[in-house]
Design a protein around this motif. Sequence first.
Motif, PDB file in Angstrom:
ATOM      1  N   VAL A  27       0.843  -1.203   0.000  1.00 45.77           N
ATOM      2  CA  VAL A  27       0.000   0.000   0.000  1.00 45.77           C
ATOM      3  C   VAL A  27       0.878   1.253   0.000  1.00 45.77           C
ATOM      4  O   VAL A  27       0.564   2.238  -0.674  1.00 45.77           O
ATOM      5  N   SER A  28       1.989   1.217   0.724  1.00 50.63           N
ATOM      6  CA  SER A  28       2.877   2.394   0.731  1.00 50.63           C
ATOM      7  C   SER A  28       3.503   2.615  -0.646  1.00 50.63           C
ATOM      8  O   SER A  28       3.870   3.740  -0.977  1.00 50.63           O
ATOM      9  N   ASP A  29       3.593   1.563  -1.458  1.00 53.78           N
ATOM     10  CA  ASP A  29       4.108   1.715  -2.820  1.00 53.78           C
ATOM     11  C   ASP A  29       3.121   2.430  -3.741  1.00 53.78           C
ATOM     12  O   ASP A  29       3.493   2.784  -4.860  1.00 53.78           O
ATOM     13  N   PHE A  30       1.895   2.643  -3.300  1.00 52.14           N
ATOM     14  CA  PHE A  30       0.950   3.424  -4.109  1.00 52.14           C
ATOM     15  C   PHE A  30       1.489   4.829  -4.348  1.00 52.14           C
ATOM     16  O   PHE A  30       1.150   5.467  -5.336  1.00 52.14           O
ATOM     17  N   ALA A  31       2.325   5.324  -3.450  1.00 56.14           N
ATOM     18  CA  ALA A  31       2.889   6.663  -3.588  1.00 56.14           C
ATOM     19  C   ALA A  31       4.088   6.690  -4.540  1.00 56.14           C
ATOM     20  O   ALA A  31       4.501   7.762  -4.971  1.00 56.14           O
ATOM     21  N   ARG A  32       4.648   5.532  -4.867  1.00 58.38           N
ATOM     22  CA  ARG A  32       5.799   5.472  -5.768  1.00 58.38           C
ATOM     23  C   ARG A  32       5.353   5.670  -7.211  1.00 58.38           C
ATOM     24  O   ARG A  32       4.261   5.262  -7.601  1.00 58.38           O
ATOM     25  N   PRO A  33       6.215   6.271  -8.023  1.00 60.54           N
ATOM     26  CA  PRO A  33       5.893   6.381  -9.453  1.00 60.54           C
ATOM     27  C   PRO A  33       5.810   4.995 -10.083  1.00 60.54           C
ATOM     28  O   PRO A  33       6.563   4.087  -9.727  1.00 60.54           O
ATOM     29  N   ALA A  34       4.920   4.841 -11.040  1.00 57.72           N
ATOM     30  CA  ALA A  34       4.690   3.533 -11.664  1.00 57.72           C
ATOM     31  C   ALA A  34       5.924   3.005 -12.383  1.00 57.72           C
ATOM     32  O   ALA A  34       6.120   1.794 -12.457  1.00 57.72           O
ATOM     33  N   GLU A  35       6.773   3.880 -12.878  1.00 58.59           N
ATOM     34  CA  GLU A  35       7.960   3.407 -13.593  1.00 58.59           C
ATOM     35  C   GLU A  35       8.984   2.754 -12.665  1.00 58.59           C
ATOM     36  O   GLU A  35       9.869   2.040 -13.110  1.00 58.59           O
ATOM     37  N   LYS A  36       8.836   2.947 -11.370  1.00 58.84           N
ATOM     38  CA  LYS A  36       9.759   2.343 -10.410  1.00 58.84           C
ATOM     39  C   LYS A  36       9.218   1.044  -9.811  1.00 58.84           C
ATOM     40  O   LYS A  36       9.877   0.438  -8.978  1.00 58.84           O
ATOM     41  N   LEU A  37       8.031   0.618 -10.228  1.00 58.68           N
ATOM     42  CA  LEU A  37       7.443  -0.619  -9.718  1.00 58.68           C
ATOM     43  C   LEU A  37       7.913  -1.803 -10.548  1.00 58.68           C
ATOM     44  O   LEU A  37       8.126  -1.686 -11.749  1.00 58.68           O
ATOM     45  N   SER A  38       8.070  -2.940  -9.905  1.00 59.59           N
ATOM     46  CA  SER A  38       8.516  -4.153 -10.574  1.00 59.59           C
ATOM     47  C   SER A  38       7.314  -4.991 -11.006  1.00 59.59           C
ATOM     48  O   SER A  38       6.473  -5.355 -10.174  1.00 59.59           O
ATOM     49  N   LEU A  39       7.258  -5.300 -12.286  1.00 59.58           N
ATOM     50  CA  LEU A  39       6.179  -6.125 -12.816  1.00 59.58           C
ATOM     51  C   LEU A  39       6.250  -7.535 -12.242  1.00 59.58           C
ATOM     52  O   LEU A  39       5.230  -8.092 -11.819  1.00 59.58           O
ATOM     53  N   THR A  40       7.439  -8.117 -12.198  1.00 57.10           N
ATOM     54  CA  THR A  40       7.567  -9.489 -11.705  1.00 57.10           C
ATOM     55  C   THR A  40       7.263  -9.583 -10.215  1.00 57.10           C
ATOM     56  O   THR A  40       6.611 -10.530  -9.773  1.00 57.10           O
ATOM     57  N   GLN A  41       7.713  -8.608  -9.448  1.00 58.76           N
ATOM     58  CA  GLN A  41       7.446  -8.638  -8.009  1.00 58.76           C
ATOM     59  C   GLN A  41       5.956  -8.516  -7.736  1.00 58.76           C
ATOM     60  O   GLN A  41       5.398  -9.269  -6.926  1.00 58.76           O
ATOM     61  N   ASN A  42       5.290  -7.593  -8.391  1.00 54.83           N
ATOM     62  CA  ASN A  42       3.867  -7.411  -8.161  1.00 54.83           C
ATOM     63  C   ASN A  42       3.046  -8.552  -8.749  1.00 54.83           C
ATOM     64  O   ASN A  42       2.003  -8.906  -8.217  1.00 54.83           O
ATOM     65  N   GLY A  43       3.535  -9.154  -9.820  1.00 51.73           N
ATOM     66  CA  GLY A  43       2.882 -10.345 -10.345  1.00 51.73           C
ATOM     67  C   GLY A  43       2.959 -11.504  -9.360  1.00 51.73           C
ATOM     68  O   GLY A  43       1.992 -12.231  -9.146  1.00 51.73           O
ATOM     69  N   ALA A  44       4.127 -11.644  -8.735  1.00 56.20           N
ATOM     70  CA  ALA A  44       4.301 -12.692  -7.728  1.00 56.20           C
ATOM     71  C   ALA A  44       3.421 -12.436  -6.506  1.00 56.20           C
ATOM     72  O   ALA A  44       2.821 -13.375  -5.957  1.00 56.20           O
ATOM     73  N   LEU A  45       3.324 -11.191  -6.068  1.00 57.30           N
ATOM     74  CA  LEU A  45       2.461 -10.865  -4.927  1.00 57.30           C
ATOM     75  C   LEU A  45       0.999 -11.151  -5.248  1.00 57.30           C
ATOM     76  O   LEU A  45       0.262 -11.679  -4.408  1.00 57.30           O
ATOM     77  N   THR A  46       0.585 -10.817  -6.457  1.00 60.27           N
ATOM     78  CA  THR A  46      -0.794 -11.079  -6.863  1.00 60.27           C
ATOM     79  C   THR A  46      -1.077 -12.580  -6.878  1.00 60.27           C
ATOM     80  O   THR A  46      -2.080 -13.037  -6.315  1.00 60.27           O
ATOM     81  N   ALA A  47      -0.195 -13.324  -7.517  1.00 59.36           N
ATOM     82  CA  ALA A  47      -0.395 -14.775  -7.600  1.00 59.36           C
ATOM     83  C   ALA A  47      -0.391 -15.403  -6.212  1.00 59.36           C
ATOM     84  O   ALA A  47      -1.252 -16.239  -5.894  1.00 59.36           O
TER      85      ALA A  47
END
Length: 107
Positions: A27-47
């Motif tokens: 939730v704290s990453d909601f404040a981070r810019p989207a270009e700094k988010l990891s697709l694989t990390q968030n995909g793993a968290l979702t799964a």
Amino acid sequence: MWNSPVGLKTVHFWAPVMKWAIVIAGVSDFARPAEKLSLTQNGALTATGLIWTRWCFVIHPRNVLLATVNFFLGCVGIIQLGRIAMYRRSQKEGESGAGEAKEGVGA
């Protein structure tokens, strides 16, 4: 609650309580810019969130506290994946729009 199979004396209680830290970090990453988010990390968290939410209702004792934290982990991951997808789509649209502008100037 003290003598429950998922009570205070068991890992069935403390593991979900500690896992809320991962949800709060997401939730704290909601404040981070989207270009700094990891697709694989968030995909793993979702799964992880979605798979374990289902599993929490299959195992015995049924652990609703663990299911809740995993459901929210999956939700946070889905939101972050959506942010990443929207950012990448806007980048592609910006590139194609810039290419069309250059073609129009040279003609």
